[in-house]
Design a protein around this motif. Structure first.
Motif, mmCIF file in Angstrom:
data_model
loop_
_atom_site.group_PDB
_atom_site.id
_atom_site.type_symbol
_atom_site.label_atom_id
_atom_site.label_comp_id
_atom_site.label_asym_id
_atom_site.label_seq_id
_atom_site.Cartn_x
_atom_site.Cartn_y
_atom_site.Cartn_z
ATOM 1 N N SER A 128 74.832 41.246 45.321
ATOM 2 C CA SER A 128 75.870 40.433 44.682
ATOM 3 C C SER A 128 77.151 41.202 44.431
ATOM 4 C CB SER A 128 75.347 39.863 43.357
ATOM 5 O OG SER A 128 74.921 40.917 42.496
ATOM 6 N N ILE A 129 77.107 42.541 44.529
ATOM 7 C CA ILE A 129 78.323 43.316 44.301
ATOM 8 C C ILE A 129 78.858 43.936 45.589
ATOM 9 C CG2 ILE A 129 77.789 43.767 41.883
ATOM 10 C CD1 ILE A 129 76.823 46.547 42.672
ATOM 11 N N ALA A 130 78.225 43.638 46.723
ATOM 12 C CA ALA A 130 78.733 44.123 48.010
ATOM 13 C C ALA A 130 80.027 43.384 48.348
ATOM 14 C CB ALA A 130 77.703 43.910 49.108
ATOM 15 N N SER A 131 80.977 44.075 48.946
ATOM 16 C CA SER A 131 82.294 43.488 49.187
ATOM 17 C C SER A 131 82.224 42.255 50.079
ATOM 18 C CB SER A 131 83.228 44.531 49.800
ATOM 19 O OG SER A 131 82.705 45.027 51.024
ATOM 20 N N ASP A 132 81.336 42.263 51.091
ATOM 21 C CA ASP A 132 81.274 41.102 51.973
ATOM 22 C C ASP A 132 80.721 39.876 51.258
ATOM 23 O OD1 ASP A 132 78.771 42.409 51.832
ATOM 24 O OD2 ASP A 132 78.106 41.508 53.716
ATOM 25 N N LEU A 168 77.797 44.971 34.977
ATOM 26 C CA LEU A 168 79.224 45.166 34.738
ATOM 27 C C LEU A 168 80.013 44.984 36.034
ATOM 28 C CD1 LEU A 168 81.421 45.815 32.701
ATOM 29 C CD2 LEU A 168 81.019 48.254 33.131
ATOM 30 N N ALA A 169 79.465 45.473 37.151
ATOM 31 C CA ALA A 169 80.124 45.283 38.449
ATOM 32 C C ALA A 169 80.182 43.795 38.812
ATOM 33 C CB ALA A 169 79.402 46.075 39.526
ATOM 34 N N GLU A 170 79.111 43.040 38.509
ATOM 35 C CA GLU A 170 79.131 41.597 38.756
ATOM 36 C C GLU A 170 80.202 40.917 37.905
ATOM 37 O OE1 GLU A 170 74.674 40.183 40.039
ATOM 38 O OE2 GLU A 170 75.058 40.457 37.891
ATOM 39 N N LEU A 171 80.274 41.299 36.655
ATOM 40 C CA LEU A 171 81.291 40.718 35.774
ATOM 41 C C LEU A 171 82.695 40.996 36.304
ATOM 42 C CD1 LEU A 171 79.640 41.540 32.352
ATOM 43 C CD2 LEU A 171 80.286 39.244 33.117
ATOM 44 N N ASN A 172 82.923 42.223 36.727
ATOM 45 C CA ASN A 172 84.246 42.570 37.253
ATOM 46 C C ASN A 172 84.537 41.854 38.568
ATOM 47 O OD1 ASN A 172 84.940 44.286 35.133
ATOM 48 N ND2 ASN A 172 83.894 46.029 36.070
ATOM 49 N N ALA A 173 83.478 41.524 39.315
ATOM 50 C CA ALA A 173 83.663 40.862 40.610
ATOM 51 C C ALA A 173 83.896 39.361 40.481
ATOM 52 C CB ALA A 173 82.445 41.110 41.498
ATOM 53 N N ALA A 201 84.030 37.344 37.172
ATOM 54 C CA ALA A 201 84.474 36.703 35.929
ATOM 55 C C ALA A 201 85.836 36.039 36.067
ATOM 56 C CB ALA A 201 84.489 37.718 34.785
ATOM 57 N N ASP A 202 86.706 36.614 36.887
ATOM 58 C CA ASP A 202 88.039 36.011 37.004
ATOM 59 C C ASP A 202 88.006 34.673 37.731
ATOM 60 O OD1 ASP A 202 87.517 37.475 39.477
ATOM 61 O OD2 ASP A 202 89.588 37.004 40.003
ATOM 62 N N LEU A 203 86.872 34.340 38.374
ATOM 63 C CA LEU A 203 86.728 33.030 39.008
ATOM 64 C C LEU A 203 86.422 31.942 37.980
ATOM 65 C CD1 LEU A 203 84.589 33.924 42.165
ATOM 66 C CD2 LEU A 203 87.045 33.480 42.080
ATOM 67 N N VAL A 204 85.955 32.338 36.797
ATOM 68 C CA VAL A 204 85.575 31.367 35.773
ATOM 69 C C VAL A 204 86.827 30.669 35.243
ATOM 70 C CG1 VAL A 204 84.475 31.041 33.528
ATOM 71 C CG2 VAL A 204 83.536 32.699 35.149
ATOM 72 N N THR A 205 86.778 29.358 35.224
ATOM 73 C CA THR A 205 87.903 28.555 34.753
ATOM 74 C C THR A 205 87.993 28.614 33.223
ATOM 75 O OG1 THR A 205 87.411 27.056 36.579
ATOM 76 C CG2 THR A 205 88.943 26.264 34.899
ATOM 77 N N ASN A 207 71.456 47.740 30.086
ATOM 78 C CA ASN A 207 70.986 46.382 30.358
ATOM 79 C C ASN A 207 72.159 45.395 30.349
ATOM 80 O OD1 ASN A 207 71.286 45.285 27.496
ATOM 81 N ND2 ASN A 207 69.971 47.076 27.145
ATOM 82 N N PRO A 208 71.902 44.127 30.589
ATOM 83 C CA PRO A 208 72.988 43.151 30.630
ATOM 84 C C PRO A 208 73.799 43.041 29.338
ATOM 85 C CG PRO A 208 71.079 42.259 31.749
ATOM 86 C CD PRO A 208 70.629 43.543 31.103
ATOM 87 N N ARG A 209 73.163 43.258 28.170
ATOM 88 C CA ARG A 209 73.966 43.144 26.951
ATOM 89 C C ARG A 209 74.957 44.293 26.825
ATOM 90 N NH1 ARG A 209 71.176 42.463 21.280
ATOM 91 N NH2 ARG A 209 70.434 40.599 22.356
ATOM 92 N N THR A 210 74.522 45.505 27.136
ATOM 93 C CA THR A 210 75.471 46.621 27.053
ATOM 94 C C THR A 210 76.621 46.393 28.031
ATOM 95 O OG1 THR A 210 74.220 47.963 28.658
ATOM 96 C CG2 THR A 210 73.677 48.232 26.320
ATOM 97 N N ALA A 211 76.325 45.801 29.196
ATOM 98 C CA ALA A 211 77.372 45.499 30.163
ATOM 99 C C ALA A 211 78.310 44.417 29.640
ATOM 100 C CB ALA A 211 76.754 45.064 31.486
ATOM 101 N N ALA A 212 77.740 43.355 29.042
ATOM 102 C CA ALA A 212 78.573 42.273 28.519
ATOM 103 C C ALA A 212 79.483 42.766 27.408
ATOM 104 C CB ALA A 212 77.691 41.138 28.018
ATOM 105 N N LEU A 213 78.954 43.599 26.517
ATOM 106 C CA LEU A 213 79.773 44.121 25.424
ATOM 107 C C LEU A 213 80.890 45.015 25.952
ATOM 108 C CD1 LEU A 213 77.012 44.906 22.770
ATOM 109 C CD2 LEU A 213 78.604 42.976 22.806
ATOM 110 N N ALA A 214 80.574 45.833 26.961
ATOM 111 C CA ALA A 214 81.603 46.682 27.562
ATOM 112 C C ALA A 214 82.678 45.831 28.230
ATOM 113 C CB ALA A 214 80.969 47.634 28.568
ATOM 114 N N PHE A 215 82.256 44.773 28.909
ATOM 115 C CA PHE A 215 83.201 43.875 29.573
ATOM 116 C C PHE A 215 84.119 43.207 28.554
ATOM 117 C CE2 PHE A 215 84.177 39.508 30.909
ATOM 118 C CZ PHE A 215 84.891 39.751 32.058
ATOM 119 N N LEU A 216 83.547 42.716 27.457
ATOM 120 C CA LEU A 216 84.345 42.015 26.460
ATOM 121 C C LEU A 216 85.403 42.912 25.828
ATOM 122 C CD1 LEU A 216 81.586 39.900 24.681
ATOM 123 C CD2 LEU A 216 83.373 39.068 26.228
ATOM 124 N N LYS A 217 85.108 44.189 25.690
ATOM 125 C CA LYS A 217 86.070 45.114 25.078
ATOM 126 C C LYS A 217 87.368 45.186 25.854
ATOM 127 C CE LYS A 217 82.876 48.220 22.657
ATOM 128 N NZ LYS A 217 82.326 49.598 22.584
#
Length: 255
Positions: free
Chosen positions: A143-147, A176-181, A183-187, A217-227
């Motif tokens: 899910s985080i591969a560029s293609d 975190l990589a998924e979020l960065n890839a 999240a900006d698509l979310v309306t 885990n996913p929560r540590t990633a979500a918290l880092a993303f939100l910051k």
């Protein structure tokens, strides 16, 4: 807001400080995860590895935010894809989006994109033979591969309203990589749901054969993303309403 909805809001507010209820919910989660409780359920014939509470929350979110496209990472048996597709089909029906008899008057059908690094042949076959298969696009790869990211963005381009659900590799770095890839698509007004944030609340020995665990885990990633992404906020009212959820602090709403 109706009188009934006001009563719900008041109850949820009171539940925020209910330590006994929170403790009971946490005890049930810990024991039921050990017993693989979430593996017991199906949605329209496909296994859906989710808690009933999170399933209810998802249908509420889809109905309220009315996305045109749902992007899901992690497919497993396909039950979550089918749940999303069934809700989107209902939205199209309710919005009068079905084509007329002469083929005119139709908008693009609402759709789901599912991504998994390994779509097992028997699961692919079952998903592709499901009555809702025409609403589901399957992509195999990381899910985080560029293609794959490029392919998802191409799928999303024609749609106005997009939501995202992340439920694949549960390590901090991957999520975190998924979020960065994606999240900006979310309306704005829609959600990015990060599943299995509950890992942070469980004992480390619960994941002895996995690369994730408390602190990674996913929560540590979500918290880092939100910051670093103030356009999103965790919808903690959902956590309080559900009590039993694998996605605490993971219902991220784009403001």
């Amino acid at each position: 807001m109706s009188e009934f909805d006001q009563e719900i809001r008041a109850r949820v507010r009171d539940m925020t400080d209910d330590a006994a209820l929170a403790g009971s919910a946490q005890a049930f989660l810990a024991q039921s995860i050990a017993s693989k409780y979430s593996y017991n359920f199906h949605w329209l014939g496909r296994p859906i590895i989710q808690y009933p509470q999170d399933i209810v929350a998802l249908q509420e979110i889809i109905w309220a935010t009315r996305p045109d496209l749902i992007i899901e990472t992690g497919i497993a048996h396909g039950g979550s894809l089918v749940l999303s597709a069934s809700m989107l089909a209902l939205l199209d029906l309710c919005d009068g989006a079905s084509p007329k008899a002469d083929g005119s008057g139709a908008r693009r059908p609402r759709s789901v994109v599912g991504i998994d690094i390994d779509i097992r042949p028997h699961n692919r076959k079952a998903i592709e033979e499901h009555p809702l298969a025409d609403r589901i696009t399957l992509l195999q790869g990381s899910s985080i591969a560029s293609d794959i990211v490029d392919a998802v963005r191409a799928e999303a381009a024609p749609f106005e309203r997009v939501m995202v659900m992340l439920d694949s590799n549960h390590t901090h770095d991957h999520v975190l990589a998924e979020l960065n890839a994606y999240a900006d698509l979310v309306t704005p007004g829609c959600y990015c749901i990060v599943y299995d944030t509950v890992i942070e609340d469980l004992d480390a020995d619960s994941f002895s054969n996995r690369p994730w665990g408390p602190g990674d885990n996913p929560r540590t990633a979500a918290l880092a993303f939100l910051k670093s992404n103030p356009a999103f906020a965790a919808d903690l009212d959902i956590d309080t309403r559900l009590q039993i959820s694998v996605a605490r602090h993971g219902y991220l709403k784009r403001l």
